[in-house]
Design an enzyme around this catalytic site. Sequence first.
Site, PDB file in Angstrom:
ATOM      1  NE  ARG A   1       2.066   9.654 -39.721  1.00  0.00           N
ATOM      2  CZ  ARG A   1       1.487  10.349 -40.842  1.00  0.00           C
ATOM      3  NH1 ARG A   1       0.201  10.780 -40.212  1.00  0.00           N
ATOM      4  NH2 ARG A   1       2.018   9.317 -41.435  1.00  0.00           N
TER       5      ARG A   1
ATOM      6  CD  GLU B   1      -5.382   6.566 -37.125  1.00  0.00           C
ATOM      7  OE1 GLU B   1      -5.157   6.887 -38.217  1.00  0.00           O
ATOM      8  OE2 GLU B   1      -5.174   8.102 -36.603  1.00  0.00           O
TER       9      GLU B   1
ATOM     10  CG  HIS C   1      -5.628   9.178 -40.844  1.00  0.00           C
ATOM     11  ND1 HIS C   1      -4.405   8.811 -40.004  1.00  0.00           N
ATOM     12  CD2 HIS C   1      -4.298  10.163 -41.284  1.00  0.00           C
ATOM     13  CE1 HIS C   1      -3.136   8.995 -40.378  1.00  0.00           C
ATOM     14  NE2 HIS C   1      -3.439   9.904 -40.983  1.00  0.00           N
TER      15      HIS C   1
END
Length: 316
Positions: free
Chosen positions: A244, A273, A291
């Site tokens: 993450r 992000e 990602h």
Amino acid sequence: MKVLANDGISQTGIKHLEAEGFEVLTTTVAQEQLSNFINEHKITALLVRSATEVRKKLIDTCPSLKLIGRGGVGMDNIDVDYAKSKDIHVINTPAASSESVAELVFAHLYGGVRFLYDSNRNMPLEGDSKFKQLKKAYANGSELRGKTIGIIGFGRIGQATAKIALGIGMKVIFTDHQIEEHLISLSFYDGQKIEFQLQKSSFDELITNSDFISIHVPAQKNYVLDKDDFGKMKNGVGIINAARGGTIDEVALIDALENGKVSFAGLDVFESEPNPEIKILMHPQISLTPHIGAATSEAQDRIGIELANQIIALLQ
């Protein structure tokens, strides 16, 4: 009953649901229009990945929802407890994408120790004119075999990462808030099996003794690796984050890359992000992916089937 797969679902999952009488919609609805779409089409199950958020306001305004599904592991984009308090089923697919994420970790690791992140940028530009210079620049690579990988967070993905590491001859150490020890079983194509009993290390032991560190934790309020942690690491350590964004202090990471404490980093997730900082994107010692940890066709098929099976079991 209607299922909205707002962030997509594999064709295998769609067929599985349709065979049981569900209607599957794969329209990608903008976040601000989602509640109207759900109510207009009387959606019973909403499936998301990481792009769509399912917060309290959406839950309150969509009384037809009986199930919310996350195609993946982390559910930080869903108000899980609130949904459950409204008697809405909340499901995810924790096992389906573990191997895909673990393989991406090693794509970054292999690329890091052989400078592929930089070579792939420079060879198209200068490979024809500075071949010998580039050959010399990238001639000091290293091997993963025999090195120590420290895994922070030892859930399914951390364990899948450990399996690959053990398979290529690395030493594995891990730290985790809940797991004290774990038996890793490596199964091979011909039926042979090897088992490794791993014991938890402390966080400080891990960051001071690892040649490479890979993060596998859920979203956190605080950094997992910050400036002080980088200072305790081995010189030349490699850092991978396919978990993450926000788990690594990216300012401290840049500093550690600049002063040589960190030799390279592999990032699949980012603190800001979906708009990563330009210093991260342009840094010559960072291997970058957008990602895509779970984005393999095999993982998406497994995710689709696992979601479909849970929906059928809960709603029929």
